[in-house]
Design a protein around this motif. Structure first.
Motif, PDB file in Angstrom:
ATOM      1  N   SER A 123      -2.041  -9.690   1.538  1.00 57.18           N
ATOM      2  CA  SER A 123      -1.726  -8.897   1.088  1.00 57.18           C
ATOM      3  C   SER A 123      -1.956  -7.089   0.663  1.00 57.18           C
ATOM      4  CB  SER A 123      -1.156 -10.387  -0.496  1.00 57.18           C
ATOM      5  OG  SER A 123      -2.381  -9.221  -1.662  1.00 57.18           O
ATOM      6  N   ALA A 124      -1.120  -6.151   0.698  1.00 60.84           N
ATOM      7  CA  ALA A 124      -0.935  -4.884   1.087  1.00 60.84           C
ATOM      8  C   ALA A 124      -0.603  -4.693  -1.082  1.00 60.84           C
ATOM      9  CB  ALA A 124      -0.636  -4.402   1.763  1.00 60.84           C
ATOM     10  N   GLY A 125      -1.492  -3.359  -1.298  1.00 55.95           N
ATOM     11  CA  GLY A 125      -1.137  -3.045  -2.294  1.00 55.95           C
ATOM     12  C   GLY A 125      -1.618  -1.809  -3.512  1.00 55.95           C
ATOM     13  N   TRP A 126      -1.539  -1.028  -4.811  1.00 59.27           N
ATOM     14  CA  TRP A 126      -1.731   0.329  -4.511  1.00 59.27           C
ATOM     15  C   TRP A 126      -2.178   0.413  -6.361  1.00 59.27           C
ATOM     16  CZ3 TRP A 126       0.237   4.248  -6.576  1.00 59.27           C
ATOM     17  CH2 TRP A 126       1.927   4.738  -7.018  1.00 59.27           C
ATOM     18  N   ILE A 127      -2.975   0.489  -6.816  1.00 59.14           N
ATOM     19  CA  ILE A 127      -3.050   0.614  -8.201  1.00 59.14           C
ATOM     20  C   ILE A 127      -2.901   2.260  -8.800  1.00 59.14           C
ATOM     21  CG2 ILE A 127      -4.559  -0.085 -10.197  1.00 59.14           C
ATOM     22  CD1 ILE A 127      -5.455  -2.022  -9.096  1.00 59.14           C
ATOM     23  N   LEU A 153       0.271  -0.911   4.316  1.00 55.34           N
ATOM     24  CA  LEU A 153      -0.350  -0.039   3.071  1.00 55.34           C
ATOM     25  C   LEU A 153      -0.839   1.081   3.620  1.00 55.34           C
ATOM     26  CD1 LEU A 153      -2.917  -0.417   1.015  1.00 55.34           C
ATOM     27  CD2 LEU A 153      -4.714  -0.900   2.825  1.00 55.34           C
ATOM     28  N   ILE A 154      -0.592   1.027   5.090  1.00 55.77           N
ATOM     29  CA  ILE A 154      -0.342   2.359   5.148  1.00 55.77           C
ATOM     30  C   ILE A 154       0.838   3.586   4.776  1.00 55.77           C
ATOM     31  CG2 ILE A 154      -0.102   3.829   7.348  1.00 55.77           C
ATOM     32  CD1 ILE A 154      -1.854   1.966   9.053  1.00 55.77           C
ATOM     33  N   VAL A 189     -10.011  -5.361   2.460  1.00 60.65           N
ATOM     34  CA  VAL A 189     -10.406  -3.898   1.848  1.00 60.65           C
ATOM     35  C   VAL A 189      -9.700  -3.093   0.759  1.00 60.65           C
ATOM     36  CG1 VAL A 189      -8.742  -2.461   3.232  1.00 60.65           C
ATOM     37  CG2 VAL A 189     -11.236  -2.143   3.237  1.00 60.65           C
ATOM     38  N   ARG A 190     -10.678  -2.542   0.195  1.00 66.99           N
ATOM     39  CA  ARG A 190     -11.007  -1.668  -1.076  1.00 66.99           C
ATOM     40  C   ARG A 190     -10.713  -0.706  -0.855  1.00 66.99           C
ATOM     41  NH1 ARG A 190      -8.964  -3.457  -6.180  1.00 66.99           N
ATOM     42  NH2 ARG A 190      -8.455  -5.603  -5.779  1.00 66.99           N
ATOM     43  N   PHE A 191     -10.232   0.404  -1.052  1.00 70.12           N
ATOM     44  CA  PHE A 191     -11.095   1.543  -1.391  1.00 70.12           C
ATOM     45  C   PHE A 191     -10.404   2.519  -2.669  1.00 70.12           C
ATOM     46  CE2 PHE A 191      -7.762   1.727   1.907  1.00 70.12           C
ATOM     47  CZ  PHE A 191      -6.998   2.926   1.857  1.00 70.12           C
ATOM     48  N   SER A 197      -6.246   3.402  -5.776  1.00 70.01           N
ATOM     49  CA  SER A 197      -6.783   1.985  -5.455  1.00 70.01           C
ATOM     50  C   SER A 197      -6.016   1.653  -4.043  1.00 70.01           C
ATOM     51  CB  SER A 197      -7.313   1.299  -6.675  1.00 70.01           C
ATOM     52  OG  SER A 197      -8.160   1.580  -7.361  1.00 70.01           O
ATOM     53  N   PHE A 198      -6.463   1.245  -3.676  1.00 68.10           N
ATOM     54  CA  PHE A 198      -5.635   0.321  -2.436  1.00 68.10           C
ATOM     55  C   PHE A 198      -6.449  -0.788  -1.731  1.00 68.10           C
ATOM     56  CE2 PHE A 198      -4.659   5.260  -2.635  1.00 68.10           C
ATOM     57  CZ  PHE A 198      -2.993   5.575  -2.512  1.00 68.10           C
TER      58      PHE A 198
END
Length: 202
Positions: A123-127, A153-154, A189-191, A197-198
């Protein structure tokens, strides 16, 4: 001659193109990337009488602008801006959905660069800025096939960074590094980029 989107043409991957009729003739533009160098290019197709004659019998196009800095991310951003301008100059090629479609095409191209293991789902996400992992994501997807999750995510990253200056904050990766992390990802992956945060997660 018609060149399909996604195909190789004279060393360029055709990332996106558009061609439409205008007052008895057809006009078109195309966006290309050279994955071996990180260079990007915006081309104006030949004006012609059909959807199929934007490239002549030799595969030539009318004019082009090249973006050849050492930073592929800047090349991509500058090429996208030039692609928008060229589409506006090509009579009826540009419309209100142009920007979204062009960025989606770039996201598809980048997400497909590195093969993903079979059956991998993420799953893709962002905070949002200043929020922690205990907060609900500002955007997230269900489990998707790996390349689709990378695409999403992109798209999240594009939405949060494309109107900002290209800078890195303390504790964050640069936009260029963020794109590279997603492109190369074959698992979670997380960055943090620009304080947001993605992630890709299982």
């Amino acid at each position: 001659m018609r060149i399909k989107t996604g195909e190789q043409h004279r060393g360029w991957t055709v990332v996106d193109q558009a061609r439409r009729p205008w007052r008895g003739s057809f006009e078109g533009v195309w966006l290309g990337a050279d994955e071996s160098t990180g260079h990007w290019m915006v081309g104006r197709q030949h004006d012609g009488q059909s959807m199929d004659d934007g490239f002549d019998a030799n595969g030539d196009w009318s004019t082009s602008r090249h973006f050849r800095e050492d930073n592929e991310y800047l090349n991509m951003r500058r090429a996208l801006a030039a692609y928008d301008v060229e589409a506006r100059n090509a009579s009826d090629v540009w419309d209100g959905m142009w920007d979204q479609r062009a960025h989606e095409a770039v996201a598809r191209h980048l997400a497909g660069r590195v093969p993903f293991p079979a059956r991998g789902q993420l799953s893709a996400g962002w905070i949002g800025r200043g929020l922690t992992d205990s907060h609900s994501p500002c955007g997230s997807t269900i489990l998707l096939d790996g390349p689709v999750a990378k695409y999403e995510l992109i798209r999240y990253l594009q939405g949060q960074t494309r109107f900002d200056e290209t800078v890195a904050e303390a504790g964050s990766v640069s936009e260029q590094e963020a794109y590279q992390l997603i492109i190369n990802a074959t698992g979670p992956v997380r960055f943090v980029c620009r304080g947001r945060s993605f992630y890709l997660s299982t």
